[in-house]
Design a protein around this motif. Structure first.
Motif, PDB file in Angstrom:
ATOM      1  N   GLU A  68       0.745  -1.078  -0.092  1.00 20.92           N
ATOM      2  CA  GLU A  68      -0.136  -0.105  -0.019  1.00 20.92           C
ATOM      3  C   GLU A  68       0.928   1.287   0.246  1.00 20.92           C
ATOM      4  O   GLU A  68       0.689   2.077  -0.677  1.00 20.92           O
ATOM      5  CB  GLU A  68      -1.106   0.088   1.121  1.00 20.92           C
ATOM      6  N   GLY A  69       2.033   1.124   0.718  1.00 19.35           N
ATOM      7  CA  GLY A  69       2.870   2.301   0.941  1.00 19.35           C
ATOM      8  C   GLY A  69       3.206   2.705  -0.597  1.00 19.35           C
ATOM      9  O   GLY A  69       3.265   4.120  -0.744  1.00 19.35           O
ATOM     10  N   GLU A  70       3.631   1.870  -1.462  1.00 19.28           N
ATOM     11  CA  GLU A  70       3.946   2.308  -2.670  1.00 19.28           C
ATOM     12  C   GLU A  70       2.611   2.791  -3.567  1.00 19.28           C
ATOM     13  O   GLU A  70       2.923   3.688  -4.312  1.00 19.28           O
ATOM     14  CB  GLU A  70       4.489   1.059  -3.493  1.00 19.28           C
ATOM     15  N   GLN A  71       1.634   2.111  -3.491  1.00 19.06           N
ATOM     16  CA  GLN A  71       0.667   2.384  -4.231  1.00 19.06           C
ATOM     17  C   GLN A  71      -0.333   3.670  -3.975  1.00 19.06           C
ATOM     18  O   GLN A  71      -0.845   4.407  -4.713  1.00 19.06           O
ATOM     19  CB  GLN A  71      -0.402   1.296  -4.508  1.00 19.06           C
ATOM     20  N   ALA A  72       0.110   4.067  -2.632  1.00 13.24           N
ATOM     21  CA  ALA A  72      -0.530   5.166  -2.403  1.00 13.24           C
ATOM     22  C   ALA A  72      -0.194   6.551  -3.043  1.00 13.24           C
ATOM     23  O   ALA A  72      -0.833   7.572  -3.031  1.00 13.24           O
ATOM     24  CB  ALA A  72      -0.421   5.485  -0.675  1.00 13.24           C
ATOM     25  N   ALA A  73       1.027   6.372  -3.687  1.00 15.58           N
ATOM     26  CA  ALA A  73       1.558   7.500  -4.564  1.00 15.58           C
ATOM     27  C   ALA A  73       0.520   7.943  -5.550  1.00 15.58           C
ATOM     28  O   ALA A  73      -0.003   7.301  -6.239  1.00 15.58           O
ATOM     29  CB  ALA A  73       2.958   6.875  -5.200  1.00 15.58           C
ATOM     30  N   GLN A  74       0.428   9.261  -5.292  1.00 16.11           N
ATOM     31  CA  GLN A  74      -0.895   9.766  -6.326  1.00 16.11           C
ATOM     32  C   GLN A  74      -0.451  10.099  -7.438  1.00 16.11           C
ATOM     33  O   GLN A  74       0.811  10.534  -7.759  1.00 16.11           O
ATOM     34  CB  GLN A  74      -1.435  10.950  -5.479  1.00 16.11           C
ATOM     35  N   ARG A  75      -1.358   9.688  -8.593  1.00 18.49           N
ATOM     36  CA  ARG A  75      -1.054   9.944 -10.063  1.00 18.49           C
ATOM     37  C   ARG A  75      -1.564  11.231 -10.383  1.00 18.49           C
ATOM     38  O   ARG A  75      -2.551  11.678  -9.788  1.00 18.49           O
ATOM     39  CB  ARG A  75      -1.386   8.698 -10.874  1.00 18.49           C
ATOM     40  N   GLY A  76      -0.614  12.033 -11.316  1.00 20.65           N
ATOM     41  CA  GLY A  76      -1.285  13.368 -11.565  1.00 20.65           C
ATOM     42  C   GLY A  76      -2.249  13.288 -12.844  1.00 20.65           C
ATOM     43  O   GLY A  76      -2.658  11.912 -12.895  1.00 20.65           O
ATOM     44  N   LYS A  77      -2.419  14.237 -13.646  1.00 17.86           N
ATOM     45  CA  LYS A  77      -3.328  14.095 -14.634  1.00 17.86           C
ATOM     46  C   LYS A  77      -2.751  13.522 -15.744  1.00 17.86           C
ATOM     47  O   LYS A  77      -1.750  13.942 -16.177  1.00 17.86           O
ATOM     48  CB  LYS A  77      -3.798  15.481 -15.048  1.00 17.86           C
ATOM     49  N   ILE A  78      -3.268  12.202 -16.339  1.00 14.89           N
ATOM     50  CA  ILE A  78      -2.911  11.296 -17.276  1.00 14.89           C
ATOM     51  C   ILE A  78      -3.370  11.906 -18.695  1.00 14.89           C
ATOM     52  O   ILE A  78      -4.575  11.869 -19.071  1.00 14.89           O
ATOM     53  CB  ILE A  78      -3.080  10.075 -17.193  1.00 14.89           C
ATOM     54  N   GLU A  79      -2.710  12.069 -19.779  1.00 12.91           N
ATOM     55  CA  GLU A  79      -2.931  12.672 -21.046  1.00 12.91           C
ATOM     56  C   GLU A  79      -2.099  11.745 -22.039  1.00 12.91           C
ATOM     57  O   GLU A  79      -1.023  11.247 -21.514  1.00 12.91           O
ATOM     58  CB  GLU A  79      -2.796  14.019 -21.281  1.00 12.91           C
ATOM     59  N   PRO A  80      -2.736  11.608 -23.258  1.00 14.99           N
ATOM     60  CA  PRO A  80      -1.734  10.975 -24.180  1.00 14.99           C
ATOM     61  C   PRO A  80      -0.400  11.538 -24.566  1.00 14.99           C
ATOM     62  O   PRO A  80      -0.209  12.989 -24.533  1.00 14.99           O
ATOM     63  CB  PRO A  80      -2.613  10.869 -25.472  1.00 14.99           C
ATOM     64  N   LEU A  81       0.495  10.885 -24.832  1.00 15.83           N
ATOM     65  CA  LEU A  81       1.942  11.318 -25.371  1.00 15.83           C
ATOM     66  C   LEU A  81       2.044  10.676 -26.975  1.00 15.83           C
ATOM     67  O   LEU A  81       2.448   9.578 -26.642  1.00 15.83           O
ATOM     68  CB  LEU A  81       3.063  11.035 -24.224  1.00 15.83           C
ATOM     69  N   ALA A  82       1.926  11.409 -27.865  1.00 17.56           N
ATOM     70  CA  ALA A  82       2.215  10.939 -29.301  1.00 17.56           C
ATOM     71  C   ALA A  82       3.493  10.155 -29.477  1.00 17.56           C
ATOM     72  O   ALA A  82       4.462  10.831 -29.088  1.00 17.56           O
ATOM     73  CB  ALA A  82       1.948  11.766 -30.362  1.00 17.56           C
ATOM     74  N   ALA A  83       3.727   8.949 -30.004  1.00 16.73           N
ATOM     75  CA  ALA A  83       4.741   8.254 -30.317  1.00 16.73           C
ATOM     76  C   ALA A  83       5.301   8.696 -31.779  1.00 16.73           C
ATOM     77  O   ALA A  83       4.321   9.058 -32.433  1.00 16.73           O
ATOM     78  CB  ALA A  83       4.761   6.915 -30.127  1.00 16.73           C
TER      79      ALA A  83
END
Ligand code: UTP
Length: 410
Positions: free
Chosen positions: A52-67
């Motif tokens: 849990e210690g690790e997964q609690a890390a909050q993610r920011g706003k995810i958007e696509p990054l074109a390859a």
């Protein structure tokens, strides 16, 4: 305060007094070594001893990054290759082989690179990696400075192996070894294991510390003196990967990005590979289990899945950008592993199943520290044959098939 008292206080503070259980049984030298190890060890990470210690890390706003996809690369191949070869010939490109891992899944006591995948003759993983690099040395006519990260656990074996095999045809003066840092390993309650009566169990601290370790070891200065401006960093276990690939290097330079990441199109939505994205406007990698249904279904401008390019652990970094982020701390990953240790009777146990945690920083998190990244698509069957296990997925068996498909005689 004596060394003992100081170490005692530190252990008490972190709830690790069991480290001194065998103290009275040690020789004076061993006692001194243990106290020195206690003083040098960072125990603070052990407070994260839970998944849990690790997964609690909050993610920011995810958007696509074109390859940059295969069709565009094909169209601009000549331009990119010329730019990449110019940089290589000017000595601006170095290669960094991450070989500090323990390769526990493969189940050999030797460094993973010493594994022989040959069928009719010995073909070592290290040999394949060097051969792939020599392809570009031959194409460019220039030696590529080749840096190898080892750990305390495999340094001697790795350097001896390279010497015994004459560096597999690479020029020794262009090969530079450096060691990564170690971190304590603990049980599920965050109590460190002992690997000997006078030694706390440690393991390599993940592949994310490579640049810091390179700097600390002094190899970073050598790299700068050689004029290296770009570092291609890659895992030991992908025996098909292209190293210092001129077209990839040229594409990242032409697009003026701080980093590049080779990616493959995911084979299935749930394939266990992190995909490239933007997180709060910066490049990042999100793990497959972090993808929500909404993200899985998102489409890009071409109507294809917006998060489908998986990173294969082959990155290009601009050195001046790495120098700026060298003091940033990366997130800590708490990883379940099998950890050999002494039991309560002082007997060494080699567990068959995971029995605790190792604490690692990962190179993929470096991507998020940088301003920009170019995901660069490669053909899976031509460039991605990782060896993690003996059989099954990502194994010696699957890699052999892929090598044969590319005309490599084993
Ligand atoms: P893996 O994540 O596959 O770990 O490493 P591993 O230790 O080799 O293998 P397992 O999980 O125990 O089976 C990916 C790459 O990162 C390097 C490895 O050598 C490999 O090239 N690595 C990993 C390091 O250099 N240092 C580390 O601390 C961990």
């Amino acid at each position: 305060m004596t060394n003992y008292e100081e170490a005692y206080e530190k252990l008490k503070q972190f709830g690790q007094l069991h480290v001194l259980n065998y103290y009275e049984q040690l020789t004076a030298d061993q006692q001194e070594e243990l106290l020195a190890q206690v003083m040098a060890t960072d125990f603070s990470m052990l407070s994260f001893a839970s998944k849990e210690g690790e997964q609690a890390a909050q993610r920011g706003k995810i958007e696509p990054l074109a390859a940059m996809e295969l069709d565009e690369i094909a169209r601009r191949r000549e331009e990119f290759t010329r730019i990449g070869l110019d940089a290589i010939r000017a000595g601006k490109v170095g290669a960094v082989l991450l070989a500090g891992g323990m390769g526990t899944r493969l189940g050999s006591d030797d460094p993973k690179g010493m594994y022989d995948i040959g069928l009719t003759r010995p073909v070592y993983i290290f040999e394949r990696i060097i051969r792939n690099t020599l392809d570009v040395v031959e194409q460019s006519g220039a030696w590529i400075p080749f840096f190898i990260m080892t750990s305390d656990k495999n340094h001697e074996a790795t350097t001896t192996f390279f010497q015994e095999h004459d560096f597999f045809g690479y020029r020794e003066e262009y090969v530079f070894f450096f060691r990564q840092e170690m971190a304590p390993a603990s049980d599920y309650d965050g109590k460190v294991y002992m690997e000997e009566k006078g030694k706390i169990s440690t393991s390599p601290n993940g592949n994310g510390g490579w640049f810091v370790s390179m700097e600390k070891s002094g190899v970073g200065d050598k790299m700068r003196r050689l004029g290296v401006e770009w570092l291609n960093v890659f895992a030991v276990d992908n025996v098909l990967q292209r190293i210092a690939d001129p077209c990839f290097v040229g594409a990242v330079i032409a697009e003026n990005r701080a980093s590049g990441s080779k990616v493959v199109r995911k084979a299935a939505p749930d394939e266990k590979v992190g995909v490239m994205c933007l997180e709060d406007g910066r490049p990042s990698i999100v793990e497959y289990y972090e993808l929500t249904e909404e993200l899985m279904e998102a489409r890009d401008k071409k109507g294809q899945p917006a998060y489908q390019f998986g990173a294969i652990l082959n990155y290009l970094f601009r050195v001046r950008d790495l120098e700026e982020i060298v003091n940033n701390s990366l997130p800590l990953h708490v990883v379940e592993k099998k950890i050999p240790h002494l039991d309560e009777n002082g007997v060494l146990i080699r567990p068959e199943a995971p029995n605790g945690y190792k604490y690692e920083q990962l190179v993929l998190d470096m991507i998020h520290e940088l301003e920009s990244c170019l995901p660069y698509e490669v053909v899976r069957e031509k460039e991605f044959a990782p060896i993690k296990n003996r059989t099954g997925i990502d194994s010696v068996e699957s890699a052999r098939k892929l090598l044969a498909g590319n005309g490599v005689v084993l």
